[in-house]
Design a protein around this motif. Structure first.
Motif, PDB file in Angstrom:
ATOM      1  N   HIS A  85     100.497  96.120  -6.630  1.00 31.25           N
ATOM      2  CA  HIS A  85      99.309  95.904  -7.455  1.00 31.25           C
ATOM      3  C   HIS A  85      99.741  95.699  -8.901  1.00 31.25           C
ATOM      4  CE1 HIS A  85      97.693  98.099  -3.947  1.00 31.25           C
ATOM      5  NE2 HIS A  85      96.691  97.250  -4.095  1.00 31.25           N
ATOM      6  N   VAL A  86      98.978  94.904  -9.621  1.00 35.86           N
ATOM      7  CA  VAL A  86      99.260  94.645 -11.033  1.00 35.86           C
ATOM      8  C   VAL A  86      99.112  95.952 -11.804  1.00 35.86           C
ATOM      9  CG1 VAL A  86      98.544  93.374 -13.091  1.00 35.86           C
ATOM     10  CG2 VAL A  86      98.408  92.272 -10.838  1.00 35.86           C
ATOM     11  N   GLU A 104     102.110  82.972 -16.381  1.00 32.19           N
ATOM     12  CA  GLU A 104     102.790  84.228 -16.095  1.00 32.19           C
ATOM     13  C   GLU A 104     102.573  85.177 -17.265  1.00 32.19           C
ATOM     14  OE1 GLU A 104     106.505  83.925 -13.626  1.00 32.19           O
ATOM     15  OE2 GLU A 104     107.319  84.777 -15.475  1.00 32.19           O
ATOM     16  N   TYR A 105     102.171  86.396 -16.948  1.00 31.40           N
ATOM     17  CA  TYR A 105     101.923  87.402 -17.978  1.00 31.40           C
ATOM     18  C   TYR A 105     102.654  88.691 -17.616  1.00 31.40           C
ATOM     19  CZ  TYR A 105      97.828  84.470 -19.023  1.00 31.40           C
ATOM     20  OH  TYR A 105      96.997  83.431 -19.332  1.00 31.40           O
ATOM     21  N   THR A 106     103.175  89.351 -18.613  1.00 32.11           N
ATOM     22  CA  THR A 106     103.677  90.702 -18.441  1.00 32.11           C
ATOM     23  C   THR A 106     102.632  91.614 -19.065  1.00 32.11           C
ATOM     24  OG1 THR A 106     105.971  89.962 -18.566  1.00 32.11           O
ATOM     25  CG2 THR A 106     105.559  92.307 -18.929  1.00 32.11           C
ATOM     26  N   ILE A 107     102.174  92.597 -18.294  1.00 32.19           N
ATOM     27  CA  ILE A 107     101.144  93.515 -18.776  1.00 32.19           C
ATOM     28  C   ILE A 107     101.839  94.648 -19.530  1.00 32.19           C
ATOM     29  CG2 ILE A 107      99.143  94.927 -18.161  1.00 32.19           C
ATOM     30  CD1 ILE A 107      98.846  91.997 -17.254  1.00 32.19           C
ATOM     31  N   ASN A 122      97.114  95.619 -21.756  1.00 29.94           N
ATOM     32  CA  ASN A 122      96.306  96.158 -20.653  1.00 29.94           C
ATOM     33  C   ASN A 122      94.859  96.341 -21.088  1.00 29.94           C
ATOM     34  OD1 ASN A 122      97.196  98.331 -22.398  1.00 29.94           O
ATOM     35  ND2 ASN A 122      96.459  99.756 -20.872  1.00 29.94           N
ATOM     36  N   GLU A 123      94.599  96.265 -22.386  1.00 24.01           N
ATOM     37  CA  GLU A 123      93.247  96.435 -22.903  1.00 24.01           C
ATOM     38  C   GLU A 123      92.565  95.086 -23.166  1.00 24.01           C
ATOM     39  OE1 GLU A 123      93.546  98.980 -26.321  1.00 24.01           O
ATOM     40  OE2 GLU A 123      94.599 100.523 -25.192  1.00 24.01           O
ATOM     41  N   GLY A 127      94.119  91.090 -19.225  1.00 20.10           N
ATOM     42  CA  GLY A 127      94.951  92.200 -18.754  1.00 20.10           C
ATOM     43  C   GLY A 127      94.150  93.239 -17.994  1.00 20.10           C
ATOM     44  N   LYS A 128      93.031  93.633 -18.565  1.00 16.49           N
ATOM     45  CA  LYS A 128      92.168  94.635 -17.937  1.00 16.49           C
ATOM     46  C   LYS A 128      91.654  94.144 -16.579  1.00 16.49           C
ATOM     47  CE  LYS A 128      89.187  96.045 -20.850  1.00 16.49           C
ATOM     48  NZ  LYS A 128      88.026  96.300 -21.695  1.00 16.49           N
TER      49      LYS A 128
END
Length: 157
Positions: A85-86, A104-107, A122-123, A127-128
């Motif tokens: 899961h992300v 492509e994203y890094t959280i 993540n906010e 991301g959220k």
């Protein structure tokens, strides 16, 4: 911990290195500029002195901010991350369903976010919305430009 700041190990190490640089190198440079400005005489009308004192205040503010972040920081333990899961610290490849474009994203935690490097908070809205999703999930994100629809293609460390 109240108001904890989530950091990847890489982000934490960058903060530590920046703090070290500011405390051990930049402080000495600014102190030297102040000393030099004082040597010019009357400091009441000395623009070099005023400039150096302003720089010192900004430097000390930045040092305090970093120290606060390090104190409140919680490093994400990536050994707990399965990649099913992300989650924070993971990279996710998504497909924009409408445009058929892959991204492509890094959280990361909010303090490490850098969209130009593909690091999103993540906010953040995207991301959220991606947190907790698995490969194959489709996410609808209500953005200012309309509804974005992303399909999760891959999750990795």
């Amino acid at each position: 911990m109240e108001d904890e700041i989530l950091l990847t190990k890489e982000g934490y190490d960058k903060l530590v290195a920046e703090h070290e640089e500011l405390v051990s190198v930049r402080r000495a440079e600014v102190a030297e500029r102040i000393k030099e400005a004082i040597s010019y005489g009357d400091i009441s009308e000395n623009s070099e002195y005023d400039s150096a004192k302003n720089e010192q205040a900004e430097l000390e503010e930045k040092i305090l901010k970093i120290e606060n972040m390090l104190r409140k920081g919680k490093i994400i333990d990536d050994s707990d991350l399965t990649g099913e899961h992300v989650n924070l610290g993971l990279t996710v490849k998504v497909l924009d369903v409408e445009t058929n474009e892959e991204m492509e994203y890094t959280i990361v935690g909010s303090t490490e976010a850098d969209p130009f490097e593909g690091k999103i908070s993540n906010e953040s809205l995207v991301g959220k919305s991606l947190l907790g999703k698995a490969v194959g999930d489709v996410v609808e994100i209500q953005a200012e430009v309309g509804v974005l629809e992303y399909k999760v293609l891959e999750i990795r460390k």
